[in-house]
Design a protein around this motif. Sequence first.
Motif, PDB file in Angstrom:
ATOM      1  N   VAL A 170      -5.470   8.431  -7.815  1.00 16.52           N
ATOM      2  CA  VAL A 170      -4.496   9.037  -6.907  1.00 16.52           C
ATOM      3  C   VAL A 170      -5.264   9.704  -5.777  1.00 16.52           C
ATOM      4  O   VAL A 170      -6.214  10.463  -6.029  1.00 16.52           O
ATOM      5  N   THR A 171      -4.881   9.419  -4.544  1.00 17.35           N
ATOM      6  CA  THR A 171      -5.541  10.006  -3.386  1.00 17.35           C
ATOM      7  C   THR A 171      -4.491  10.352  -2.344  1.00 17.35           C
ATOM      8  O   THR A 171      -3.292  10.150  -2.553  1.00 17.35           O
ATOM      9  N   VAL A 172      -4.937  10.904  -1.211  1.00 22.61           N
ATOM     10  CA  VAL A 172      -4.045  11.271  -0.115  1.00 22.61           C
ATOM     11  C   VAL A 172      -4.503  10.568   1.152  1.00 22.61           C
ATOM     12  O   VAL A 172      -5.677  10.665   1.525  1.00 22.61           O
ATOM     13  N   ASP A 173      -3.596   9.868   1.787  1.00 25.33           N
ATOM     14  CA  ASP A 173      -3.857   9.228   3.077  1.00 25.33           C
ATOM     15  C   ASP A 173      -5.284   8.685   3.213  1.00 25.33           C
ATOM     16  O   ASP A 173      -6.065   9.149   4.050  1.00 25.33           O
ATOM     17  N   PRO A 174      -5.646   7.691   2.411  1.00 24.28           N
ATOM     18  CA  PRO A 174      -6.958   7.060   2.611  1.00 24.28           C
ATOM     19  C   PRO A 174      -6.994   6.390   3.977  1.00 24.28           C
ATOM     20  O   PRO A 174      -5.956   5.961   4.492  1.00 24.28           O
ATOM     21  N   HIS A 175      -8.167   6.309   4.557  1.00 24.44           N
ATOM     22  CA  HIS A 175      -8.288   5.768   5.918  1.00 24.44           C
ATOM     23  C   HIS A 175      -8.165   4.242   5.867  1.00 24.44           C
ATOM     24  O   HIS A 175      -9.169   3.517   5.794  1.00 24.44           O
ATOM     25  N   LEU A 176      -6.942   3.779   5.894  1.00 24.43           N
ATOM     26  CA  LEU A 176      -6.679   2.341   5.850  1.00 24.43           C
ATOM     27  C   LEU A 176      -6.574   1.818   7.274  1.00 24.43           C
ATOM     28  O   LEU A 176      -5.607   2.106   7.985  1.00 24.43           O
ATOM     29  N   HIS A 177      -7.565   1.065   7.676  1.00 22.66           N
ATOM     30  CA  HIS A 177      -7.582   0.509   9.036  1.00 22.66           C
ATOM     31  C   HIS A 177      -7.823  -0.991   8.942  1.00 22.66           C
ATOM     32  O   HIS A 177      -6.886  -1.781   8.953  1.00 22.66           O
ATOM     33  N   ARG A 178      -9.076  -1.385   8.777  1.00 24.24           N
ATOM     34  CA  ARG A 178      -9.348  -2.812   8.581  1.00 24.24           C
ATOM     35  C   ARG A 178      -9.088  -3.250   7.141  1.00 24.24           C
ATOM     36  O   ARG A 178      -8.909  -4.442   6.888  1.00 24.24           O
ATOM     37  N   ILE A 179      -9.078  -2.317   6.220  1.00 25.24           N
ATOM     38  CA  ILE A 179      -8.602  -2.575   4.861  1.00 25.24           C
ATOM     39  C   ILE A 179      -7.135  -2.179   4.841  1.00 25.24           C
ATOM     40  O   ILE A 179      -6.795  -1.011   5.053  1.00 25.24           O
ATOM     41  N   ALA A 180      -6.255  -3.122   4.587  1.00 16.37           N
ATOM     42  CA  ALA A 180      -4.822  -2.862   4.731  1.00 16.37           C
ATOM     43  C   ALA A 180      -4.252  -2.066   3.567  1.00 16.37           C
ATOM     44  O   ALA A 180      -3.366  -1.221   3.747  1.00 16.37           O
ATOM     45  N   HIS A 181      -4.740  -2.343   2.349  1.00 19.67           N
ATOM     46  CA  HIS A 181      -4.193  -1.708   1.151  1.00 19.67           C
ATOM     47  C   HIS A 181      -5.333  -1.321   0.218  1.00 19.67           C
ATOM     48  O   HIS A 181      -6.353  -2.025   0.137  1.00 19.67           O
ATOM     49  N   LEU A 182      -5.167  -0.221  -0.515  1.00 17.45           N
ATOM     50  CA  LEU A 182      -6.188   0.162  -1.490  1.00 17.45           C
ATOM     51  C   LEU A 182      -6.440  -0.946  -2.503  1.00 17.45           C
ATOM     52  O   LEU A 182      -7.560  -1.137  -2.972  1.00 17.45           O
ATOM     53  N   SER A 183      -5.385  -1.685  -2.836  1.00 14.30           N
ATOM     54  CA  SER A 183      -5.527  -2.768  -3.824  1.00 14.30           C
ATOM     55  C   SER A 183      -6.429  -3.895  -3.331  1.00 14.30           C
ATOM     56  O   SER A 183      -6.833  -4.752  -4.113  1.00 14.30           O
ATOM     57  N   ASP A 184      -6.770  -3.897  -2.031  1.00 16.72           N
ATOM     58  CA  ASP A 184      -7.707  -4.900  -1.527  1.00 16.72           C
ATOM     59  C   ASP A 184      -9.122  -4.669  -2.053  1.00 16.72           C
ATOM     60  O   ASP A 184      -9.924  -5.605  -2.094  1.00 16.72           O
TER      61      ASP A 184
END
Length: 314
Positions: free
Chosen positions: A131-145
Amino acid sequence: MNAPAVGLAPQRVLIAMPGCEAAAMRLAIPLSAELGHAAVTHFPDGESYVRLYTPVHGAEVAIVCTLDHPDQKCLPLLWLAIAAREGGARRVGLIAPYLAYMRQDAVFHPGEVRAAEHFAALLNGAFDWLVTVDPHLHRIAHLSDVYRMPTAAVEAAPAIAAWIQAHVRAPFLIGPDEESRQWVAQVADICEAPWAALAKTRHSAWHVEVADAPAIPPRCIPVLVDDIVSTGRTMLAAAESLRRAGHPQPVCIGVHALFAADAYSQLCAASADVVTCDTIPHPSNRIALTKPLVDAITRMFDLPLRASQQLLAG
């Protein structure tokens, strides 16, 4: 500790890494969790030493560790997760309000690595959920990537919007660069406030330029919103652009208060106020995220063991 009886929910145990004790205490009561006790120290030669004192056999365990300064924290964090697993924990989760290395999401020059992917691989091997807060998703679209485990990314936008509505009259929200557009647009939508995003040219971590400030209606207060404030140079450049255009000093709001070197003092001098969420302990923390974190962690604790194993296998 014996395994939980059939039909009874397993015990929940929160273990705080050094510096995260206050966060663990805020979460423990609403989660109905026991605060575990562990030693995390170093030998004279610098090697990490951990010892888990709280019995965790059969328990749902979560380690609370916000990952600023990750290189200092990562190895003892992994040792602590292994200690919980070897102690018979049913599952071991990670509560990392700030998740490191997400900005290193691409290879730009020969010889570099996509550190976000490889950091995820380290955590994937030690934890069952994140569980995290607002990960810096930019070129990675989803944490599941990059993360194979079940993950939950808590959004700070509702809490930020509530703070703005309570403290800023007639806000005009500004994202200091294109990467901040996703956060400022969401906050502005909740506030029903006008907004704009600036264009940025980064020459180095300490030298950035931003486009000229947008036209702001009279009597509106500019509010700069971004996810990570590290060197602070992006927000400082945006504040300077506003000053040149004759606008009032902005209120600066960040989700994650990294504040390298003199960033905080410089930003305080250039703005009307500096406010952050409580993902990283800092004097600027004024926006609490305990409730949305509790909701996300509860869902992970309640995730059936078989379902989480299937997600990991997939």
